[in-house]
Write a protein that holds these residues in place. Structure first.
Motif, PDB file in Angstrom:
ATOM      1  N   VAL A 148      18.601 -68.853  46.128  1.00  0.00           N
ATOM      2  CA  VAL A 148      20.046 -68.808  46.296  1.00  0.00           C
ATOM      3  C   VAL A 148      20.677 -68.793  44.913  1.00  0.00           C
ATOM      4  O   VAL A 148      20.414 -69.672  44.087  1.00  0.00           O
ATOM      5  CB  VAL A 148      20.553 -70.023  47.099  1.00  0.00           C
ATOM      6  N   PHE A 149      21.496 -67.768  44.662  1.00  0.00           N
ATOM      7  CA  PHE A 149      22.192 -67.637  43.387  1.00  0.00           C
ATOM      8  C   PHE A 149      23.670 -67.913  43.611  1.00  0.00           C
ATOM      9  O   PHE A 149      24.322 -67.226  44.400  1.00  0.00           O
ATOM     10  CB  PHE A 149      22.006 -66.229  42.804  1.00  0.00           C
ATOM     11  N   GLU A 150      24.188 -68.933  42.941  1.00  0.00           N
ATOM     12  CA  GLU A 150      25.604 -69.263  43.048  1.00  0.00           C
ATOM     13  C   GLU A 150      26.432 -68.255  42.267  1.00  0.00           C
ATOM     14  O   GLU A 150      25.927 -67.602  41.344  1.00  0.00           O
ATOM     15  CB  GLU A 150      25.847 -70.668  42.508  1.00  0.00           C
ATOM     16  N   ALA A 151      27.705 -68.141  42.610  1.00  0.00           N
ATOM     17  CA  ALA A 151      28.608 -67.241  41.902  1.00  0.00           C
ATOM     18  C   ALA A 151      28.730 -67.675  40.449  1.00  0.00           C
ATOM     19  O   ALA A 151      28.809 -68.866  40.145  1.00  0.00           O
ATOM     20  CB  ALA A 151      29.980 -67.242  42.571  1.00  0.00           C
ATOM     21  N   GLY A 152      28.683 -66.708  39.546  1.00  0.00           N
ATOM     22  CA  GLY A 152      28.809 -66.996  38.125  1.00  0.00           C
ATOM     23  C   GLY A 152      27.958 -66.050  37.305  1.00  0.00           C
ATOM     24  O   GLY A 152      27.652 -64.930  37.733  1.00  0.00           O
ATOM     25  N   PHE A 153      27.550 -66.519  36.142  1.00  0.00           N
ATOM     26  CA  PHE A 153      26.790 -65.714  35.191  1.00  0.00           C
ATOM     27  C   PHE A 153      25.362 -66.236  35.074  1.00  0.00           C
ATOM     28  O   PHE A 153      25.126 -67.441  35.134  1.00  0.00           O
ATOM     29  CB  PHE A 153      27.452 -65.758  33.812  1.00  0.00           C
ATOM     30  N   TYR A 154      24.438 -65.309  34.869  1.00  0.00           N
ATOM     31  CA  TYR A 154      23.040 -65.658  34.658  1.00  0.00           C
ATOM     32  C   TYR A 154      22.571 -65.018  33.363  1.00  0.00           C
ATOM     33  O   TYR A 154      22.906 -63.861  33.081  1.00  0.00           O
ATOM     34  CB  TYR A 154      22.179 -65.202  35.843  1.00  0.00           C
ATOM     35  N   VAL A 155      21.836 -65.790  32.588  1.00  0.00           N
ATOM     36  CA  VAL A 155      21.305 -65.322  31.302  1.00  0.00           C
ATOM     37  C   VAL A 155      19.793 -65.274  31.414  1.00  0.00           C
ATOM     38  O   VAL A 155      19.149 -66.288  31.699  1.00  0.00           O
ATOM     39  CB  VAL A 155      21.687 -66.286  30.153  1.00  0.00           C
ATOM     40  N   TYR A 156      19.240 -64.094  31.200  1.00  0.00           N
ATOM     41  CA  TYR A 156      17.795 -63.921  31.214  1.00  0.00           C
ATOM     42  C   TYR A 156      17.316 -63.696  29.787  1.00  0.00           C
ATOM     43  O   TYR A 156      17.805 -62.806  29.096  1.00  0.00           O
ATOM     44  CB  TYR A 156      17.407 -62.720  32.085  1.00  0.00           C
ATOM     45  N   VAL A 157      16.349 -64.492  29.344  1.00  0.00           N
ATOM     46  CA  VAL A 157      15.798 -64.381  27.999  1.00  0.00           C
ATOM     47  C   VAL A 157      14.459 -63.648  28.069  1.00  0.00           C
ATOM     48  O   VAL A 157      13.556 -64.060  28.795  1.00  0.00           O
ATOM     49  CB  VAL A 157      15.582 -65.778  27.355  1.00  0.00           C
ATOM     50  N   ILE A 205      14.684 -69.728  22.076  1.00  0.00           N
ATOM     51  CA  ILE A 205      16.044 -69.433  22.533  1.00  0.00           C
ATOM     52  C   ILE A 205      16.273 -70.051  23.910  1.00  0.00           C
ATOM     53  O   ILE A 205      17.297 -70.691  24.152  1.00  0.00           O
ATOM     54  CB  ILE A 205      16.304 -67.913  22.544  1.00  0.00           C
ATOM     55  N   ALA A 206      15.305 -69.884  24.804  1.00  0.00           N
ATOM     56  CA  ALA A 206      15.412 -70.485  26.137  1.00  0.00           C
ATOM     57  C   ALA A 206      15.539 -72.003  26.023  1.00  0.00           C
ATOM     58  O   ALA A 206      16.327 -72.622  26.736  1.00  0.00           O
ATOM     59  CB  ALA A 206      14.206 -70.111  26.992  1.00  0.00           C
ATOM     60  N   HIS A 225      13.247 -68.878  32.225  1.00  0.00           N
ATOM     61  CA  HIS A 225      13.885 -67.981  31.256  1.00  0.00           C
ATOM     62  C   HIS A 225      15.154 -67.395  31.875  1.00  0.00           C
ATOM     63  O   HIS A 225      15.683 -66.403  31.391  1.00  0.00           O
ATOM     64  CB  HIS A 225      12.934 -66.865  30.834  1.00  0.00           C
ATOM     65  N   LEU A 226      15.643 -68.038  32.969  1.00  0.00           N
ATOM     66  CA  LEU A 226      16.884 -67.610  33.608  1.00  0.00           C
ATOM     67  C   LEU A 226      17.802 -68.816  33.774  1.00  0.00           C
ATOM     68  O   LEU A 226      17.431 -69.802  34.418  1.00  0.00           O
ATOM     69  CB  LEU A 226      16.621 -66.971  34.979  1.00  0.00           C
ATOM     70  N   ALA A 276      22.706 -70.194  20.336  1.00  0.00           N
ATOM     71  CA  ALA A 276      21.287 -70.492  20.590  1.00  0.00           C
ATOM     72  C   ALA A 276      20.393 -69.659  19.676  1.00  0.00           C
ATOM     73  O   ALA A 276      19.346 -70.131  19.210  1.00  0.00           O
ATOM     74  CB  ALA A 276      20.942 -70.238  22.051  1.00  0.00           C
ATOM     75  N   ILE A 277      20.793 -68.431  19.402  1.00  0.00           N
ATOM     76  CA  ILE A 277      20.030 -67.554  18.508  1.00  0.00           C
ATOM     77  C   ILE A 277      20.211 -67.979  17.054  1.00  0.00           C
ATOM     78  O   ILE A 277      19.244 -68.041  16.289  1.00  0.00           O
ATOM     79  CB  ILE A 277      20.447 -66.081  18.729  1.00  0.00           C
ATOM     80  N   GLU A 278      21.431 -68.318  16.677  1.00  0.00           N
ATOM     81  CA  GLU A 278      21.704 -68.768  15.303  1.00  0.00           C
ATOM     82  C   GLU A 278      20.983 -70.074  14.977  1.00  0.00           C
ATOM     83  O   GLU A 278      20.558 -70.288  13.847  1.00  0.00           O
ATOM     84  CB  GLU A 278      23.209 -68.927  15.093  1.00  0.00           C
TER      85      GLU A 278
END
Length: 147
Positions: A27-36, A93-94, A115-116, A130-132
């Motif tokens: 189940v994915f809630e509404a919003g943004f997902y970041v995959y590394v 980064i993750a 990684h998500l 996170a990268i910096e």
């Protein structure tokens, strides 16, 4: 653009449930997902563009966990943040992102919990930080930064 590196895909959804290979139904809630992900093999960062094209055309069979989201009409590819490096830094980064995550997603070849990552608001600045934090220069696909 540099030939190899690590990238973070930013996806947006209004919420849905997706069957993701061996992970079953999630189940994915509404919003943004970041995959590394990493792009150190043949083709390098062309992989990031493959994901973008995959999300736009939604015309191939899923191979990796992230593909199951990219082919879904419920998910929109928003942007990608990447860094040039020939080192395996995706787990670092993750590790810097943490917070809400989808267990075991995209990390079958490492010991990370995921990684998500889920965010309620647009996470581009958090990803850049996170990268910096690991001494790398973040670049965004939308800015088409070729420096």
């Amino acid at each position: 653009m540099c030939p190899k590196g690590t990238y973070c895909l930013i996806l947006k959804t209004g919420g849905c449930t997706v069957s993701v290979g061996s992970l079953k139904s999630i189940v994915f809630e509404a919003g943004f997902y970041v995959y590394v992900g990493s792009a150190l093999g043949p083709g390098g960062l062309k992989r990031m563009h493959r994901h973008q094209k995959f999300a736009r055309e939604k015309d191939k069979k899923p191979r990796w966990h992230i593909d199951y989201l990219l082919i879904r009409p419920d998910f929109e590819f928003v942007d990608a943040v990447y860094t040039c490096s020939e080192k395996h830094i995706e787990c670092c980064i993750a590790g810097n992102l943490q917070g809400n995550y989808v267990s075991n997603f995209g990390c079958s070849d490492c010991s990370c919990q995921s990684h998500l990552f889920y965010r309620l608001t647009y996470p581009v600045n958090e990803i850049k930080s996170a990268i910096e934090e690991i001494g790398q220069k973040p670049r965004t696909l939308s800015e088409n930064d070729d420096s």
